[in-house]
Design a protein around this motif. Structure first.
Motif, PDB file in Angstrom:
ATOM      1  N   LEU A  47      -7.714  -0.893   1.568  1.00 52.97           N
ATOM      2  CA  LEU A  47      -8.754  -1.430   0.696  1.00 52.97           C
ATOM      3  C   LEU A  47      -8.122  -2.048  -0.555  1.00 52.97           C
ATOM      4  CD1 LEU A  47     -10.336   0.727   2.463  1.00 52.97           C
ATOM      5  CD2 LEU A  47     -11.936   0.847   0.563  1.00 52.97           C
ATOM      6  N   SER A  48      -8.804  -3.037  -1.106  1.00 53.90           N
ATOM      7  CA  SER A  48      -8.366  -3.611  -2.375  1.00 53.90           C
ATOM      8  C   SER A  48      -8.600  -2.601  -3.489  1.00 53.90           C
ATOM      9  CB  SER A  48      -9.138  -4.897  -2.663  1.00 53.90           C
ATOM     10  OG  SER A  48     -10.522  -4.596  -2.866  1.00 53.90           O
ATOM     11  N   ARG A  49      -8.050  -2.913  -4.654  1.00 50.07           N
ATOM     12  CA  ARG A  49      -8.259  -2.022  -5.806  1.00 50.07           C
ATOM     13  C   ARG A  49      -9.750  -1.902  -6.126  1.00 50.07           C
ATOM     14  NH1 ARG A  49      -4.990  -2.181 -11.545  1.00 50.07           N
ATOM     15  NH2 ARG A  49      -6.255  -0.610 -12.635  1.00 50.07           N
ATOM     16  N   ALA A  50     -10.437  -3.050  -6.168  1.00 50.68           N
ATOM     17  CA  ALA A  50     -11.872  -3.016  -6.467  1.00 50.68           C
ATOM     18  C   ALA A  50     -12.644  -2.290  -5.365  1.00 50.68           C
ATOM     19  CB  ALA A  50     -12.401  -4.441  -6.641  1.00 50.68           C
ATOM     20  N   GLY A  51     -12.288  -2.559  -4.099  1.00 52.22           N
ATOM     21  CA  GLY A  51     -12.969  -1.896  -2.994  1.00 52.22           C
ATOM     22  C   GLY A  51     -12.748  -0.403  -3.000  1.00 52.22           C
ATOM     23  N   SER A  52     -11.556   0.043  -3.362  1.00 52.04           N
ATOM     24  CA  SER A  52     -11.261   1.472  -3.425  1.00 52.04           C
ATOM     25  C   SER A  52     -12.096   2.148  -4.505  1.00 52.04           C
ATOM     26  CB  SER A  52      -9.774   1.691  -3.698  1.00 52.04           C
ATOM     27  OG  SER A  52      -8.981   1.176  -2.647  1.00 52.04           O
TER      28      SER A  52
END
Length: 209
Positions: A109-114
């Motif tokens: 996952l991306s940082r924002a998605g995480s």
């Protein structure tokens, strides 16, 4: 992290297999522990039957049997009650019930998605604290983060792991960590998150069962 949808699908399949492998290892460990508990309880009962207090109780019961017929029944019931109490006290006490855990494998996952996933899980347990979310993440931004009601377990991402440990498969690392987390937190379910479509709070609530 991935250039083609097919690469994501293949990676997800590998992660799901590794997660299932880890869960099966945990189930096997629980089965073996149950067998050991059964054997230990059997040994405790056998030791009780061979103990001096037990033999003394049987002797008292035999001596209480006389023609009056009242004494034997009273003594017999008392002796049986004492034996049952002694047997119960000798057995290990069951652990107190606690909220079961659910392991979420959130890799890629991306940082924002995480952060969105962690926020959704936090809100999920605030709405209904029916389980403890245990999140396996390879997102460095979450490393060392403390989130009330959510356990975060950091793993290096597959590419980083392959550079430092080229002879060891990342999926084996994941399976081993899943097995350990399931044992430590008594997890009843594992979920592999698709990095392309992490669940929202609404979907987490819909999948509560």
């Amino acid at each position: 992290m991935f250039d083609e949808p097919e690469a994501v699908d293949l990676a997800l399949a590998r992660w799901e297999v590794a997660t299932l492998t880890g869960r099966l290892r945990c189930v096997e460990d629980e089965r073996d522990a149950a067998v050991r508990d059964r054997d230990r309880n059997r040994d405790l009962v056998l030791a009780l039957l061979r103990s001096r207090p037990y033999r003394l109780g049987r002797t008292l019961v035999d001596l209480a049997r006389d023609p009056v017929r009242n004494g034997p029944s009273i003594a017999g019931r008392a002796a049986r009650r004492l034996r049952r109490q002694a047997a119960i006290q000798s057995l290990p006490r069951p652990r107190a019930a606690s909220v079961p855990a659910r392991v979420y494998v959130a890799v890629g996952l991306s940082r924002a998605g995480s952060h969105e996933l962690i926020r959704a899980l936090r809100q999920r347990v605030l709405v209904d604290a029916d389980h403890l979310p245990v999140v396996v993440t390879d997102q460095p931004a979450l490393r060392g983060l403390q989130v009330p009601g959510v356990v975060l377990e950091y793993l290096p991402d597959p590419q980083t792991w392959s550079r430092h440990e080229p002879q060891a498969r990342w999926e084996s690392l994941l399976a081993g960590r899943i097995a350990q987390l399931c044992r430590d937190h008594r997890a009843v379910r594992t979920v592999v998150i698709d990095p392309r479509d992490p669940p929202t709070l609404a979907r987490l609530l819909d999948n509560a069962a």
